[in-house]
Enzyme design. Structure first.
Site: not given
Length: 350
Positions: A95-96, A98-100, A103, A117, A216
């Site tokens: 799904l996507g 990030g940095g760490f 998902v 995740k 964030d």
């Protein structure tokens, strides 16, 4: 048989058959006794070992999370890695990322759709895992993403959330498909997303047991369910700060463009940093454009908030709303939302 007046003693003789007489066994020798004891001890040890293995296999627990963060007082489900591997079809549908983390979409045996995740990296892995467990394990709100459970086996760290079918606000707000933007994110929908996000932040800052700074807030971290109701997500940077905000936070960092001046100036960090980020996000919801955009052809709009403030002051509110929804937008709602967004980012007002 003899009887006497002076001596009344009776003597009785009974004859018993040889087959009915009691038999006395000879005790076993010491060597045989030792053999019996050793065999019995080995059998008992084997049985206990087998029982211990079966109990360990059935109730195997993950390694303890760092004790510096309290365990959640809720009943989060503890998934095994195999369960989540099967649920996501070996982490196939991404799904996507990030940095760490990455998902993945998944489906539990009862058909419930989830977002899994998978945390990656080294330094941030346990830190983010503990932060999200501590932050979301004890709270529930209509505008906060629901944490269903987690997995912690060996070095693996995974978090299981409700699946949001309409993705992130970012993917819809800044999509290049203008038709989709007009159809999905009309003004009414945008206004409700802004209100819901604000309610989620009010809960974190004022209403939950331990006040929480999200850290964030941005369109990427506002997820939309089937009814386009917003859910604040990604609490990897969240901080529990207690009821009096007495702790000064020095390590949390947000995202460029949404980062409050306090982080840069070294001032004490409070929920006001989320207020700043929300203000920047609110202006983006209104305009459908990034608040900081150095690629725009009009240099006066590099920093959109300053340009928007001028337009509102001059009574040109219509010019700050996304052109795709301007025709059907409630201009008074646009003006109020714009003023709120500007107040959120004005340092003297926060």
């Amino acid at each position: 048989m003899h009887n006497s007046e002076s001596n009344s003693r009776w003597t009785v003789s009974i004859r018993v058959a040889a087959s009915a007489s009691p038999k006395f066994h000879k005790p076993p020798s010491s060597s045989k006794l030792k053999t019996i004891i050793i065999v019995s001890a080995l059998a008992l040890a084997l049985a206990l070992s087998l029982l211990s293995f079966l109990m360990w296999q059935k109730y195997q627990l993950p390694p303890p999370v760092d004790t510096s963060v309290d365990s959640p007082d809720c009943f989060l489900r503890m998934f095994s890695c195999m369960e989540l591997k099967l649920a996501t079809t070996n982490f196939r549908s991404k799904l996507g990322s990030g940095g760490f983390d990455c998902v993945f979409k998944g489906s539990l045996p009862d058909g419930t759709l989830v977002a899994v995740k998978k945390l990656e990296g080294s330094r941030q892995l346990d830190k983010q895992f503990r932060a999200e467990i501590s932050s979301l394990g004890n709270i529930q709100h209509a505008n906060l993403i629901r944490l269903r459970g987690f997995c912690a086996e060996g070095s693996k760290r995974l978090l299981v959330y409700d699946y949001m079918p309409n993705g992130s606000l970012n993917s819809l707000l800044f999509t290049s498909n203008s038709k989709k933007k007009r159809k999905v994110l009309d003004w009414k929908t945008r206004f409700q997303i802004a209100l819901g996000t604000a309610r989620g932040l009010v809960y974190l800052h004022e209403e939950c047991r331990d006040r929480i700074i999200h850290g964030d807030v941005k369109p990427e971290n506002i997820l939309l369910d089937g009814n386009f109701s917003p859910k604040l997500a990604d609490f990897g940077l969240a901080k529990l700060v207690g009821r009096d905000f007495s702790r000064v936070l020095t390590t949390t960092r947000g995202t460029r463009g949404y980062l409050a001046p306090e982080w840069i100036s070294g001032l004490p960090i409070s929920p006001k940093v989320d207020v700043y980020s929300f203000g920047m996000t609110l202006l983006e919801i209104i305009s459908g454009r990034r608040s900081v955009d150095l690629d725009t052809e009009d240099s006066s709009k590099y920093y959109f908030p300053a340009w928007a403030a001028t337009q509102i002051y001059q009574g040109k509110t219509t010019s700050i709303v996304d052109e795709h929804v301007a025709a059907e937008a409630d201009i008074e709602e646009v003006r109020r939302a714009g003023v709120v967004g500007l107040l959120c980012i004005e340092r003297r007002k926060r």
